[in-house]
Design a protein around this motif. Structure first.
Motif, PDB file in Angstrom:
ATOM      1  N   VAL A  89     -78.146  -0.126 -12.658  1.00  0.00           N
ATOM      2  CA  VAL A  89     -79.243  -0.788 -11.937  1.00  0.00           C
ATOM      3  C   VAL A  89     -78.727  -1.747 -10.868  1.00  0.00           C
ATOM      4  N   CYS A  90     -77.444  -1.665 -10.597  1.00  0.00           N
ATOM      5  CA  CYS A  90     -76.823  -2.614  -9.666  1.00  0.00           C
ATOM      6  C   CYS A  90     -77.300  -2.365  -8.232  1.00  0.00           C
ATOM      7  N   THR A  91     -77.567  -3.442  -7.531  1.00  0.00           N
ATOM      8  CA  THR A  91     -77.909  -3.363  -6.098  1.00  0.00           C
ATOM      9  C   THR A  91     -77.038  -4.335  -5.298  1.00  0.00           C
ATOM     10  N   ALA A  92     -75.826  -4.551  -5.792  1.00  0.00           N
ATOM     11  CA  ALA A  92     -74.971  -5.571  -5.180  1.00  0.00           C
ATOM     12  C   ALA A  92     -74.378  -5.143  -3.843  1.00  0.00           C
ATOM     13  N   CYS A  93     -74.433  -3.848  -3.544  1.00  0.00           N
ATOM     14  CA  CYS A  93     -73.937  -3.418  -2.229  1.00  0.00           C
ATOM     15  C   CYS A  93     -74.808  -2.270  -1.730  1.00  0.00           C
ATOM     16  N   PRO A  94     -74.694  -1.928  -0.453  1.00  0.00           N
ATOM     17  CA  PRO A  94     -75.588  -0.922   0.137  1.00  0.00           C
ATOM     18  C   PRO A  94     -75.453   0.476  -0.473  1.00  0.00           C
ATOM     19  N   LEU A  95     -74.383   0.738  -1.223  1.00  0.00           N
ATOM     20  CA  LEU A  95     -74.205   2.083  -1.778  1.00  0.00           C
ATOM     21  C   LEU A  95     -75.273   2.430  -2.807  1.00  0.00           C
ATOM     22  N   CYS A  96     -75.967   1.444  -3.330  1.00  0.00           N
ATOM     23  CA  CYS A  96     -77.017   1.732  -4.316  1.00  0.00           C
ATOM     24  C   CYS A  96     -78.117   2.596  -3.704  1.00  0.00           C
ATOM     25  N   ALA A  97     -78.288   2.501  -2.380  1.00  0.00           N
ATOM     26  CA  ALA A  97     -79.407   3.190  -1.732  1.00  0.00           C
ATOM     27  C   ALA A  97     -79.233   4.705  -1.726  1.00  0.00           C
ATOM     28  N   GLY A  98     -77.985   5.177  -1.728  1.00  0.00           N
ATOM     29  CA  GLY A  98     -77.775   6.616  -1.587  1.00  0.00           C
ATOM     30  C   GLY A  98     -77.369   7.329  -2.858  1.00  0.00           C
ATOM     31  N   ARG A  99     -77.247   6.605  -3.953  1.00  0.00           N
ATOM     32  CA  ARG A  99     -76.762   7.247  -5.182  1.00  0.00           C
ATOM     33  C   ARG A  99     -77.907   7.952  -5.905  1.00  0.00           C
ATOM     34  N   SER A 100     -77.559   9.039  -6.614  1.00  0.00           N
ATOM     35  CA  SER A 100     -78.498   9.595  -7.584  1.00  0.00           C
ATOM     36  C   SER A 100     -78.417   8.792  -8.866  1.00  0.00           C
ATOM     37  N   SER A 164     -63.180   3.497  -8.894  1.00  0.00           N
ATOM     38  CA  SER A 164     -63.108   2.063  -8.590  1.00  0.00           C
ATOM     39  C   SER A 164     -64.423   1.569  -7.993  1.00  0.00           C
ATOM     40  N   VAL A 165     -65.131   2.438  -7.304  1.00  0.00           N
ATOM     41  CA  VAL A 165     -66.460   2.133  -6.775  1.00  0.00           C
ATOM     42  C   VAL A 165     -67.439   3.055  -7.488  1.00  0.00           C
ATOM     43  N   LYS A 166     -68.501   2.508  -8.029  1.00  0.00           N
ATOM     44  CA  LYS A 166     -69.334   3.261  -8.980  1.00  0.00           C
ATOM     45  C   LYS A 166     -70.424   4.110  -8.346  1.00  0.00           C
ATOM     46  N   CYS A 167     -70.686   3.920  -7.063  1.00  0.00           N
ATOM     47  CA  CYS A 167     -71.771   4.679  -6.433  1.00  0.00           C
ATOM     48  C   CYS A 167     -71.230   5.471  -5.240  1.00  0.00           C
ATOM     49  N   ARG A 168     -71.787   6.669  -5.056  1.00  0.00           N
ATOM     50  CA  ARG A 168     -71.293   7.587  -4.025  1.00  0.00           C
ATOM     51  C   ARG A 168     -71.619   7.065  -2.625  1.00  0.00           C
ATOM     52  N   GLU A 181     -64.915  -4.517  -2.662  1.00  0.00           N
ATOM     53  CA  GLU A 181     -64.795  -5.862  -3.249  1.00  0.00           C
ATOM     54  C   GLU A 181     -66.030  -6.202  -4.077  1.00  0.00           C
ATOM     55  N   ARG A 182     -67.199  -5.773  -3.612  1.00  0.00           N
ATOM     56  CA  ARG A 182     -68.418  -6.043  -4.380  1.00  0.00           C
ATOM     57  C   ARG A 182     -68.374  -5.354  -5.749  1.00  0.00           C
ATOM     58  N   CYS A 183     -67.776  -4.172  -5.769  1.00  0.00           N
ATOM     59  CA  CYS A 183     -67.767  -3.394  -7.014  1.00  0.00           C
ATOM     60  C   CYS A 183     -66.571  -3.749  -7.908  1.00  0.00           C
ATOM     61  N   ARG A 184     -65.625  -4.457  -7.370  1.00  0.00           N
ATOM     62  CA  ARG A 184     -64.395  -4.722  -8.104  1.00  0.00           C
ATOM     63  C   ARG A 184     -64.615  -5.428  -9.449  1.00  0.00           C
ATOM     64  N   PRO A 185     -65.593  -6.334  -9.596  1.00  0.00           N
ATOM     65  CA  PRO A 185     -65.778  -6.966 -10.913  1.00  0.00           C
ATOM     66  C   PRO A 185     -66.068  -5.963 -12.028  1.00  0.00           C
ATOM     67  N   TYR A 186     -66.722  -4.844 -11.699  1.00  0.00           N
ATOM     68  CA  TYR A 186     -66.941  -3.819 -12.728  1.00  0.00           C
ATOM     69  C   TYR A 186     -65.607  -3.251 -13.196  1.00  0.00           C
ATOM     70  N   LEU A 187     -64.762  -2.927 -12.238  1.00  0.00           N
ATOM     71  CA  LEU A 187     -63.466  -2.353 -12.602  1.00  0.00           C
ATOM     72  C   LEU A 187     -62.611  -3.369 -13.360  1.00  0.00           C
TER      73      LEU A 187
HETATM   74  S1  SF4 Z   1     -71.027   0.556  -5.690  1.00  0.00           S
HETATM   75 FE1  SF4 Z   1     -70.744  -0.995  -7.284  1.00  0.00          FE
HETATM   76  S2  SF4 Z   1     -71.411  -2.942  -6.344  1.00  0.00           S
HETATM   77 FE2  SF4 Z   1     -72.246  -1.260  -5.079  1.00  0.00          FE
HETATM   78  S3  SF4 Z   1     -74.300  -0.894  -5.932  1.00  0.00           S
HETATM   79 FE3  SF4 Z   1     -72.890   0.539  -6.963  1.00  0.00          FE
HETATM   80  S4  SF4 Z   1     -72.295  -0.545  -8.861  1.00  0.00           S
HETATM   81 FE4  SF4 Z   1     -73.162  -2.078  -7.476  1.00  0.00          FE
END
Ligand code: SF4
Length: 273
Positions: A89-100, A164-168, A181-187
């Motif tokens: 449910v993360c929206t911390a970076c713009p990649l959330c918009a394009g992921r399935s 290392s980055v969770k969204c496509r 860098e935004r996703c790095r805390p997950y890793l």
């Molecule tokens: S790539 Fe990482 S930081 Fe960006 S929305 Fe997905 S989970 Fe969040």
């Protein structure tokens, strides 16, 4: 190291031919071509393992350090399952918009080995699993050649696999440094939870996230880096190897270095008892 028929098949699949000296019994792994000498990284004798070069700690990229610090604090209380739900449910970076869906990890989170890839591709995004397509088949072959698996196996032979980055990223582009860098805390939290004995960073983005460097893979290979004290070996990602099979031999050198570092750690642990 002796090689089973299955491992030989896996190495063949990687494009690696085993080289066996004509006058000596087979002793260890491979060379990049018929009749070529074994690569130096593989040939370091056990007694000389201290000579395997260690990389100096690079300066970290500090993009969004306040935001990353906030996420790290929040994640400190989460276990693997809760962290995966948080990523979904993360929206911390713009990649959330394009992921399935977010792609968090596969394999046993108690595994001794951890493989960190770059970012999910379209296959991974559709499956919700890292390395789901042809690149994943090659990864599985590479792991099998090392006697590792992301499936059922003793813990010492299991690899937990994560991007290392969770969204496509859209349109097959690479993640931008700010997104990494935004996703790095997950890793970072995953590494803290899995506590692997060794990490294989497969790709420039994986190295960038773990090591805080923008250096190309070619400059990072062949050395032992560290992330939070865990040894990190950098190599080419399977997708790159599918496009550039001439680099498979170099990748196999890197995997042999990883095996050697793991054996070092085993030997040091035994000596300390
Ligand atoms: S790539 Fe990482 S930081 Fe960006 S929305 Fe997905 S989970 Fe969040």
């Amino acid at each position: 190291m002796g090689w089973t028929d299955r491992q030989r098949a896996m190495l063949e699949e990687m494009g690696i031919r085993l080289w066996v000296p004509a006058t000596a019994p087979p002793r260890a792994a491979s060379a990049p071509g018929v009749g070529a000498p074994r690569p130096a990284a593989v040939a370091v004798p056990m007694s000389d393992r201290a000579a395997v070069p260690s990389a100096p700690a690079p300066a970290r990229l500090t993009l969004d350090s306040d935001r990353a610090s906030d996420l790290a604090s929040e994640f400190a209380a989460l276990d693997v399952g809760a962290l995966a739900v948080r990523a979904a449910v993360c929206t911390a970076c713009p990649l959330c918009a394009g992921r399935s869906r977010s792609v968090f990890g596969s394999g046993n989170p108690q595994a001794d080995w951890m493989v960190v890839g770059d970012a999910p591709d379209a296959d991974d995004d559709a499956a919700g699993e890292p390395f789901a397509g042809r690149a994943g088949q090659l990864l599985d072959n590479m792991l099998a050649a090392m006697r590792l698996s992301r499936g059922d196996a003793p813990r010492a032979r299991q690899a937990y696999v994560t991007p290392s980055v969770k969204c496509r990223p859209p349109a097959g582009r690479a993640p931008e440094p700010r997104e990494v860098e935004r996703c790095r805390p997950y890793l970072a939290r995953q590494v803290g939870l899995v506590q692997p004995r060794l990490i294989i960073a497969m790709g420039r983005v994986a190295a960038q996230s773990l090591l805080g460097t923008a250096e190309p893979i070619a400059r990072l290979r062949g050395r032992v880096h560290r992330f939070e004290g865990v040894p990190v070996i950098v190599t080419y990602p399977p997708a790159h190897l599918l496009r550039h099979p001439q680099d498979k031999a170099a990748a196999w050198e890197d995997l042999c270095l990883a095996l050697e570092v793991a054996r070092d750690a085993d030997a040091a642990q035994t000596d300390s008892r």
